[in-house]
Design an enzyme around this catalytic site. Structure first.
Site, PDB file in Angstrom:
ATOM      1  N   GLU A 270       0.750  -1.234  -0.038  1.00 51.35           N
ATOM      2  CA  GLU A 270      -0.109  -0.023  -0.065  1.00 51.35           C
ATOM      3  C   GLU A 270       0.967   1.272   0.084  1.00 51.35           C
ATOM      4  O   GLU A 270       2.107   1.239   0.119  1.00 51.35           O
ATOM      5  CB  GLU A 270      -0.817   0.048   1.101  1.00 51.35           C
ATOM      6  CG  GLU A 270      -0.407  -0.535   2.477  1.00 51.35           C
ATOM      7  CD  GLU A 270      -1.397  -0.874   3.371  1.00 51.35           C
ATOM      8  OE1 GLU A 270      -1.947   0.027   4.236  1.00 51.35           O
ATOM      9  OE2 GLU A 270      -1.980  -1.969   3.341  1.00 51.35           O
TER      10      GLU A 270
ATOM     11  N   LYS B 172       2.373   4.709   1.321  1.00 53.49           N
ATOM     12  CA  LYS B 172       2.696   5.223   2.525  1.00 53.49           C
ATOM     13  C   LYS B 172       2.205   6.647   2.351  1.00 53.49           C
ATOM     14  O   LYS B 172       3.023   7.518   1.739  1.00 53.49           O
ATOM     15  CB  LYS B 172       4.107   5.270   2.832  1.00 53.49           C
ATOM     16  CG  LYS B 172       4.568   5.701   4.140  1.00 53.49           C
ATOM     17  CD  LYS B 172       6.070   5.268   4.517  1.00 53.49           C
ATOM     18  CE  LYS B 172       6.228   5.474   5.956  1.00 53.49           C
ATOM     19  NZ  LYS B 172       6.112   6.867   6.568  1.00 53.49           N
TER      20      LYS B 172
ATOM     21  N   ASP C 161       1.753  10.514   3.331  1.00 50.10           N
ATOM     22  CA  ASP C 161       2.829  11.650   4.300  1.00 50.10           C
ATOM     23  C   ASP C 161       1.803  12.372   4.808  1.00 50.10           C
ATOM     24  O   ASP C 161       1.785  13.572   4.400  1.00 50.10           O
ATOM     25  CB  ASP C 161       3.584  12.194   3.237  1.00 50.10           C
ATOM     26  CG  ASP C 161       4.865  12.697   4.028  1.00 50.10           C
ATOM     27  OD1 ASP C 161       5.123  12.408   5.234  1.00 50.10           O
ATOM     28  OD2 ASP C 161       5.690  13.501   3.514  1.00 50.10           O
TER      29      ASP C 161
ATOM     30  N   TYR D 100      -5.304   0.659   8.954  1.00 52.20           N
ATOM     31  CA  TYR D 100      -4.993  -0.543  10.106  1.00 52.20           C
ATOM     32  C   TYR D 100      -6.254  -0.460  11.063  1.00 52.20           C
ATOM     33  O   TYR D 100      -6.571   0.308  11.805  1.00 52.20           O
ATOM     34  CB  TYR D 100      -3.728   0.010  11.009  1.00 52.20           C
ATOM     35  CG  TYR D 100      -3.060  -0.929  11.617  1.00 52.20           C
ATOM     36  CD1 TYR D 100      -3.237  -2.493  11.523  1.00 52.20           C
ATOM     37  CD2 TYR D 100      -2.310  -0.632  12.665  1.00 52.20           C
ATOM     38  CE1 TYR D 100      -2.521  -3.111  12.585  1.00 52.20           C
ATOM     39  CE2 TYR D 100      -1.456  -1.362  13.585  1.00 52.20           C
ATOM     40  CZ  TYR D 100      -1.762  -2.798  13.177  1.00 52.20           C
ATOM     41  OH  TYR D 100      -1.098  -3.516  14.058  1.00 52.20           O
TER      42      TYR D 100
ATOM     43  N   LYS E 193      10.977   3.772   1.527  1.00 47.20           N
ATOM     44  CA  LYS E 193      10.759   5.243   1.102  1.00 47.20           C
ATOM     45  C   LYS E 193      11.254   5.828  -0.080  1.00 47.20           C
ATOM     46  O   LYS E 193      12.459   5.298  -0.534  1.00 47.20           O
ATOM     47  CB  LYS E 193      11.522   6.083   2.371  1.00 47.20           C
ATOM     48  CG  LYS E 193      11.021   5.634   3.645  1.00 47.20           C
ATOM     49  CD  LYS E 193       9.960   6.777   4.015  1.00 47.20           C
ATOM     50  CE  LYS E 193      10.774   7.930   4.791  1.00 47.20           C
ATOM     51  NZ  LYS E 193      10.066   8.781   5.573  1.00 47.20           N
TER      52      LYS E 193
ATOM     53  N   CYS F  66      20.502  47.371   2.084  1.00 50.33           N
ATOM     54  CA  CYS F  66      19.523  47.131   1.267  1.00 50.33           C
ATOM     55  C   CYS F  66      19.864  47.274  -0.511  1.00 50.33           C
ATOM     56  O   CYS F  66      20.560  48.295  -0.571  1.00 50.33           O
ATOM     57  CB  CYS F  66      18.355  47.923   1.234  1.00 50.33           C
ATOM     58  SG  CYS F  66      16.885  47.765   0.129  1.00 50.33           S
TER      59      CYS F  66
ATOM     60  N   CYS G  18      17.836  50.303  -1.864  1.00 50.76           N
ATOM     61  CA  CYS G  18      17.830  51.852  -1.405  1.00 50.76           C
ATOM     62  C   CYS G  18      18.977  52.208  -0.615  1.00 50.76           C
ATOM     63  O   CYS G  18      19.231  53.160  -0.347  1.00 50.76           O
ATOM     64  CB  CYS G  18      16.581  52.133  -0.654  1.00 50.76           C
ATOM     65  SG  CYS G  18      16.443  51.478   0.893  1.00 50.76           S
TER      66      CYS G  18
ATOM     67  N   CYS H  89      14.907  45.626   5.397  1.00 48.51           N
ATOM     68  CA  CYS H  89      14.997  46.940   5.129  1.00 48.51           C
ATOM     69  C   CYS H  89      14.017  47.889   5.758  1.00 48.51           C
ATOM     70  O   CYS H  89      13.030  47.815   5.667  1.00 48.51           O
ATOM     71  CB  CYS H  89      14.832  47.053   3.822  1.00 48.51           C
ATOM     72  SG  CYS H  89      14.978  48.997   3.163  1.00 48.51           S
TER      73      CYS H  89
ATOM     74  N   CYS I 220      11.914  52.846  -0.114  1.00 50.38           N
ATOM     75  CA  CYS I 220      12.578  51.817  -0.415  1.00 50.38           C
ATOM     76  C   CYS I 220      11.560  51.428  -1.668  1.00 50.38           C
ATOM     77  O   CYS I 220      10.343  50.865  -1.506  1.00 50.38           O
ATOM     78  CB  CYS I 220      12.876  50.761   0.495  1.00 50.38           C
ATOM     79  SG  CYS I 220      13.595  49.292  -0.169  1.00 50.38           S
TER      80      CYS I 220
HETATM   81  S1  IVH Z   1       0.734   0.958   9.048  1.00 51.61           S
HETATM   82  C1  IVH Z   1       2.411  -1.027  12.755  1.00 51.61           C
HETATM   83  N1  IVH Z   1       0.353   1.759   6.709  1.00 51.61           N
HETATM   84  O1  IVH Z   1       3.800   5.646   8.428  1.00 51.61           O
HETATM   85  C2  IVH Z   1       2.260  -0.367  11.534  1.00 51.61           C
HETATM   86  N2  IVH Z   1       1.354   3.226   8.193  1.00 51.61           N
HETATM   87  O2  IVH Z   1       6.576   4.996  10.171  1.00 51.61           O
HETATM   88  C3  IVH Z   1       1.311   0.668  11.534  1.00 51.61           C
HETATM   89  N3  IVH Z   1       1.792   5.533   7.486  1.00 51.61           N
HETATM   90  O3  IVH Z   1       3.285   6.083  12.045  1.00 51.61           O
HETATM   91  C4  IVH Z   1       1.437   1.664  10.401  1.00 51.61           C
HETATM   92  N4  IVH Z   1       1.090   5.264   5.471  1.00 51.61           N
HETATM   93  O4  IVH Z   1       1.773   7.473  10.291  1.00 51.61           O
HETATM   94  C5  IVH Z   1       0.993   2.133   7.821  1.00 51.61           C
HETATM   95  N5  IVH Z   1      -0.495   2.472   4.610  1.00 51.61           N
HETATM   96  C6  IVH Z   1       0.274   2.813   5.677  1.00 51.61           C
HETATM   97  C7  IVH Z   1       0.627   4.201   6.250  1.00 51.61           C
HETATM   98  C8  IVH Z   1       1.330   4.398   7.230  1.00 51.61           C
HETATM   99  C9  IVH Z   1       1.724   5.931   6.191  1.00 51.61           C
HETATM  100  C10 IVH Z   1       2.590   6.326   8.498  1.00 51.61           C
HETATM  101  C11 IVH Z   1       1.955   6.144   9.709  1.00 51.61           C
HETATM  102  C12 IVH Z   1       3.043   5.531  10.680  1.00 51.61           C
HETATM  103  C13 IVH Z   1       4.197   5.808   9.922  1.00 51.61           C
HETATM  104  C14 IVH Z   1       5.253   4.434  10.003  1.00 51.61           C
END
Ligand code: IVH
Length: 682
Positions: free
Chosen positions: A110, A112, A114, A223, A309, A404, A407, A422, A428
């Site tokens: 899945e 990740k 941010d 989760y 990552k 500046c 000026c 400035c 200015c």
């Molecule tokens: S699972 C024990 N799934 O990544 C596992 N985390 O460093 C629980 N995050 O704190 C996390 N996308 O904030 C999971 N698809 C995803 C995620 C995800 C982003 C973040 C989450 C977590 C951090 C892990």
């Protein structure tokens, strides 16, 4: 139908329509019909306070009550994930899992996301608590803020969900909301958020849920935890959660070989750029909960999952020179001029160096090879100097300037601020031109035909030296300018005339008081009603207004302490600009002259903001704490016992809203609370 029953029916309907709109992306009714149902519910609820429900769809706009955050211990520790940037380590993880399990297994891949993680607790299908990760053991209870996130269900759709469970996910600020928020902050000169994650996290920690609602956060859940989960598979549980009403990513995929996993990673490494939210990697989870149990946990992370990552995109290029730009506030920004380089599909020629401290910490020299990154940031930045490629012929060290560049004034640095300024505000040129550009801009006075180049022409010709000079321009003056004919002159004059009808709140925004952006100007205009009142307002009056902190209040007071500004505003008033709120039914009076009033609790007839504004408009003063000098407390329901006791001890009377409205000669109106309109996106 009985009103109580209708309330329940409307709540059910609106929860469903909300889910169809925000989670399924397939609305069944028009926005207009949705709004009408919402209005009906909100009116009925205001007539039946005894049926209050924090999970009602009307509560998503957020109350304007500020509360600190309580802490709550997580039932299950909130672990993090092991990170890798390296495909080889992903293969090794897969191999390790395989030998530990010694049986077939599937991996759920899945995205990740941010943002910041959130834990949601549901009981009997209702959201009861939302807690941030905190230190993993306990976090902040941010339920009121989370309720404003439209895709998070307050009440679940029908389905066989467990009686009580926890679901975790990520709160995000979509790129579109992030760009809009930063554009607003730029105008009001508040510091920009570096990326959507910081913006989402800053937003969720705000004390005022109404402002959170305005920022339009999003969320994905990933989760599920609890005792009686429907399936053994993580993927299958998430699909069930989607049926109950949660927003679950459409991009989860079960893989059974490492090659499939690698394909998923390389597909999303580029495709993620087309998503509406920021992602920073891929999460791989062993799908079976039984197998997760076998693999178990390490101290801070599970053995059954790993995060891959993405590399932040960066490029190496040469630093050709550094220039310094002066903005309309006088802030001086160092800009790196680079040998052009391709980065995430655009050609980058310039990057911000932010301030003197950053230049110093990079130990930057002209001619250095530097890394530029875009990542989540809006403007490319230099993150590192490639010291290995520095030759014997090292260029000059980059130093911040003392004077500046426009000026020649000596720059100043205020304590606690990273920027140099400035101080020559009045003379200015880029500061003057910047203020004029801001004044005529679309969201301010909206005068067409006056772009930066035209303003520069007028400035050079000595025709416009400040914003009020715009109103002395004649068509003949303009037509005489090079490149401007009679037609554009007529257009500009028409635009200038039209700007005299621009409402007061935009005039207040246009005059360019630091930190007074569009939203703040609107709040000030509604609370104080006129330029005269803003000018005379004390620090205490200003900070008594919701949303106005000390920084903004201080800036307003110091703006009006300068005679040049007062003169400027007077000249603008003489030209006929709107200097007062076009009030609808908001009479003014002096019934509260000399009274210091504390507002406490929740009200039915008007919001707290409206009461604050009514106090100001009737000559009273809003004060925050009860003291011997308080005249009375305007008390709503739910006034805290400590405050009540303090008022009783000091003999300060409590006045309810009906008595208060009588004092200022207003009738209760029984209309729904409209305070949030002010804080919703305009
Ligand atoms: S699972 C024990 N799934 O990544 C596992 N985390 O460093 C629980 N995050 O704190 C996390 N996308 O904030 C999971 N698809 C995803 C995620 C995800 C982003 C973040 C989450 C977590 C951090 C892990």
């Amino acid at each position: 139908m009985e009103e109580r029953q209708r309330i329940l029916e409307l709540r059910g309907l609106l929860h469903r329509y909300n889910h169809l709109y925000y989670v399924q992306n397939s609305p069944e009714i028009s926005d207009f019909e949705f709004d009408a149902l919402m209005r009906e519910l909100s009116q009925l609820e205001s007539r039946h306070p005894e049926l209050f429900d924090a999970n009602s769809p009307t509560q998503r706009v957020g109350s304007d009550l500020s509360t600190g955050f309580e802490q709550s211990k997580h039932q299950y520790l909130m672990l993090s994930l092991d990170n890798t940037y390296n495909e080889q380590e992903v293969r090794e993880w897969f191999q390790r899992v395989s030998s530990l399990l010694n049986e077939d297994f599937e991996v759920c891949c899945e995205l990740k996301y941010d943002g910041l993680s959130i834990s949601l607790i549901y009981e009997d299908g209702k959201l009861v608590k939302a807690v941030t990760r905190g230190d993993g053991v306990q976090g902040d209870v941010v339920t009121d803020n989370v309720r404003t996130i439209k895709c998070i269900p307050l009440v679940l759709q029908s389905g066989s969900y467990p009686k009580s469970f926890e679901i975790r996910g990520e709160v995000l600020m979509p790129w579109a909301s992030f760009d809009r928020l930063n554009a607003e902050r730029e105008l009001s000169e508040e510091p920009l958020f570096a990326n959507p994650r910081n913006a989402a996290s800053g937003t969720l920690k705000l004390l005022n849920p109404a402002v959170v609602a305005k920022r339009q956060l999003d969320s994905y859940l990933y989760y599920l935890l609890g005792e009686n989960l429907p399936e053994d598979g993580h993927y299958e549980n998430m699909m069930a959660a989607a049926k109950w009403g949660f927003k679950v990513s459409d991009h989860m995929k079960k893989c059974s070989t490492i090659e499939q996993v690698m394909d998923y990673i390389s597909y999303w490494d580029t495709e993620r750029r087309n998503l509406p939210v920021a992602t920073d990697g891929i999460v791989l989870k062993v799908n079976s909960l039984r197998q997760q149990q076998i693999l178990g946990l390490k101290a801070k992370s599970p053995r059954w999952a790993i995060a891959y990552k993405f590399q932040a995109e960066r490029q190496l290029t040469r630093l050709e020179s550094v220039s310094f730009q002066v903005g309309r506030t006088g802030a001086v920004t160092p800009v790196a001029n680079l040998e052009p380089v391709q980065l995430s599909g655009t050609t980058v020629r310039r990057a911000t160096l932010h301030n003197a401290d950053i230049i110093e910490s990079l130990d930057l020299h002209i001619g250095d090879m530097v890394y530029v990154e875009k990542g989540g940031e809006i403007i490319p930045k230099i993150t590192e100097v490639d010291l290995d490629s520095r030759s014997m012929l090292i260029g000059d060290k980059v130093r911040f300037i003392d004077t500046c560049p426009e000026c020649g004034a000596k720059l100043v640095r205020y304590p606690g601020e990273a920027a140099h300024y400035c101080p020559n505000t009045g003379a200015c040129p880029p500061q003057i031109k910047g203020r004029i550009e801001h004044f005529v801009s679309r969201k301010a006075m909206n005068i067409d035909g006056l772009g930066p180049e035209t303003i520069d022409l007028f400035y050079q010709a000595g025709l416009v030296k400040d914003i009020a000079d715009i109103y002395s321009l004649t068509a003949r003056d303009i037509a005489r300018m090079e490149r401007l004919g009679e037609k554009s002159a007529a257009n500009i004059i028409k635009g200038i005339e039209k700007s005299k009808t621009v409402p007061f709140e935009r005039v207040l925004f246009a005059i360019g008081i630091r930190f007074v952006g569009e939203t703040v100007a609107k709040i000030l205009a509604r609370s104080l009603g006129s330029m005269e009142a803003v000018r005379k307002a004390s620090l205490e009056t200003l900070t008594g207004i919701d949303e106005i902190g000390e920084k903004i209040a201080g800036s307003i007071v110091s703006f009006f302490e300068q005679p040049a500004n007062i003169e400027l505003v007077d000249r603008l008033a003489e030209t006929g600009l709107q200097m007062e709120l076009q009030s609808d039914s908001q009479e003014q009076g002096n019934a509260l002259e000399g009274k210091s009033i504390v507002i406490s609790g929740v009200f039915k007839e008007h919001s707290r903001d409206e009461y604050k504004s009514l106090i100001e408009r009737n000559g009273g003063k809003n004060v925050s704490g009860i003291s011997g000098a308080t005249s009375f407390v305007l008390a709503g329901s739910d006034m805290g016992p400590a405050k009540k006791e303090k008022a009783a001890n000091l003999g300060i009377p409590l006045i309810d809203e009906y008595e208060f409205l009588k004092m200022i000669g207003l009738e209760p109106n029984n209309t729904p609370n409209t305070s949030n309109e002010l804080l919703l996106p305009f």
